[in-house]
Write an enzyme that holds these catalytic residues in place. Structure first.
Site, PDB file in Angstrom:
ATOM      1  N   LYS A 125      -2.011  -2.754   7.938  1.00  0.00           N
ATOM      2  CA  LYS A 125      -3.195  -2.335   8.673  1.00  0.00           C
ATOM      3  C   LYS A 125      -3.285  -3.083  10.000  1.00  0.00           C
ATOM      4  CE  LYS A 125      -6.231  -0.913   4.868  1.00  0.00           C
ATOM      5  NZ  LYS A 125      -7.534  -1.157   4.200  1.00  0.00           N
ATOM      6  N   ARG A 169       0.859  -1.171   0.000  1.00  0.00           N
ATOM      7  CA  ARG A 169       0.000   0.000   0.000  1.00  0.00           C
ATOM      8  C   ARG A 169       0.901   1.229   0.000  1.00  0.00           C
ATOM      9  NH1 ARG A 169      -2.002  -3.576   3.999  1.00  0.00           N
ATOM     10  NH2 ARG A 169      -4.085  -4.409   3.525  1.00  0.00           N
TER      11      ARG A 169
END
Length: 319
Positions: free
Chosen positions: A195, A172
């Site tokens: 995350k 990401r």
């Protein structure tokens, strides 16, 4: 209106002292136990605050903790209807229900309030969108062309290294820009924190290691192990907006679709691995997906490609 200072920031919450305390402990649990990001804390907090504001008008008084156990399914549906009328889309409404369920589960676990009614309210399904991946030649052209947008050689090397990392490792954009010098790719693999602060091991291609090494050799800013790996013109950690702006310029230069974003390089990583014979479980680990169902979306992308090949190649399809 009382204001409760809790983990994640200052958000107004209506309610009696017992409810205020319950909100504060729930937010601390999200931050400390669930390791929720600041973005998640803010979103969940605002969802709950909106619900308590709704209850103030709905019940005719500031909500008390005792009131929450007596709410009926119709009360929750009225809240969703109000939020929908205010312009919230299905994705936001689904997150709102997730926020409320998290809070009410917290109340139930701590014997503060019990309300089975919420479990009977069905959340609206968010729109299902498939990942938008670039074709293999488009991904390679993107990496080759991004350096041409910079007049400074070291910044050209930086952008090439960053895009190579996104496509070569499936990161990401936030994960890549959070890297420090100590995290610079070297050797066969690197540890990525994604995350929920979950860590995963990502194999490194020689092309990724070489691109980052070339960038670091030219970067004019020298720092220690905790210095940002990717920096902007002033030596500060590179802003995602700068990367997204470069991608917009690159789309115009290469004639790429609007779906060509920095995140599309991550989707391309997964789609191209799957097309090359990679198995879903491995791709799930490489992407850091908590659920295999998230990774399975890429099988739909690949199935669409196969269907297009069939339509173009099969004799009966042509007829």
């Amino acid at each position: 209106m009382r204001r409760a200072v809790v983990a994640g920031g200052l958000i107004p919450f209506l309610g009696d002292a017992a409810l205020q305390s319950a909100v504060a402990t729930w937010r601390r649990w999200l931050a400390d136990e669930r390791r929720a990001s600041a973005h998640t804390l803010d979103g969940y907090g605002r969802d709950l605050a909106a619900f308590l504001i709704f209850l103030t008008d709905h019940l005719g008084n500031e909500p008390r903790l005792a009131d929450l156990g007596g709410l009926r399914p119709a009360d929750f549906r009225s809240f969703l209807a109000q939020r929908s009328a205010a312009g919230l889309g299905r994705t936001s409404l689904a997150r709102t229900m997730s926020s409320l369920r998290s809070f009410f589960r917290h109340l139930d676990r701590h014997d503060l309030a019990h309300n089975p009614a919420l479990g009977t309210v069905r959340a609206p399904r968010p729109p299902r969108s498939l990942p938008k991946a670039l074709a293999e030649d488009e991904a390679l052209e993107t990496i080759a062309g991004v350096g041409e947008l910079q007049s400074e050689p070291w910044m050209a090397a930086r952008d090439t290294a960053l895009f190579t990392l996104l496509y070569g490792c499936g990161l990401r954009i936030g994960e890549a820009l959070a890297l420090d010098r100590r995290d610079a790719p070297s050797g066969p693999s690197m540890m990525i924190t994604g995350k929920g602060r979950k860590q995963r091991l990502v194999p490194l291609l020689p092309a990724v290691v070489d691109a980052v090494a070339i960038y670091l050799a030219q970067c004019p800013f020298i720092g220690g192990a905790d210095f940002p790996l990717f920096v902007g013109a002033r030596g500060k950690r590179l802003n995602p907006g700068v990367v997204q702006r470069q991608m917009r310029h690159l789309r115009a230069l290469l004639g790429l679709p609007d779906t060509a974003t920095p995140h599309a390089l991550r989707h391309s990583f997964a789609t191209h691995l799957l097309s090359g014979g990679g198995d879903l479980r491995t791709i799930q680990e490489l992407l850091g997906h908590a659920s295999l169902s998230t990774t399975q979306r890429y099988t739909e992308v690949d199935a669409g490609k196969l269907a297009a090949v069939y339509r173009n190649a099969h004799p009966r399809a042509k007829s």
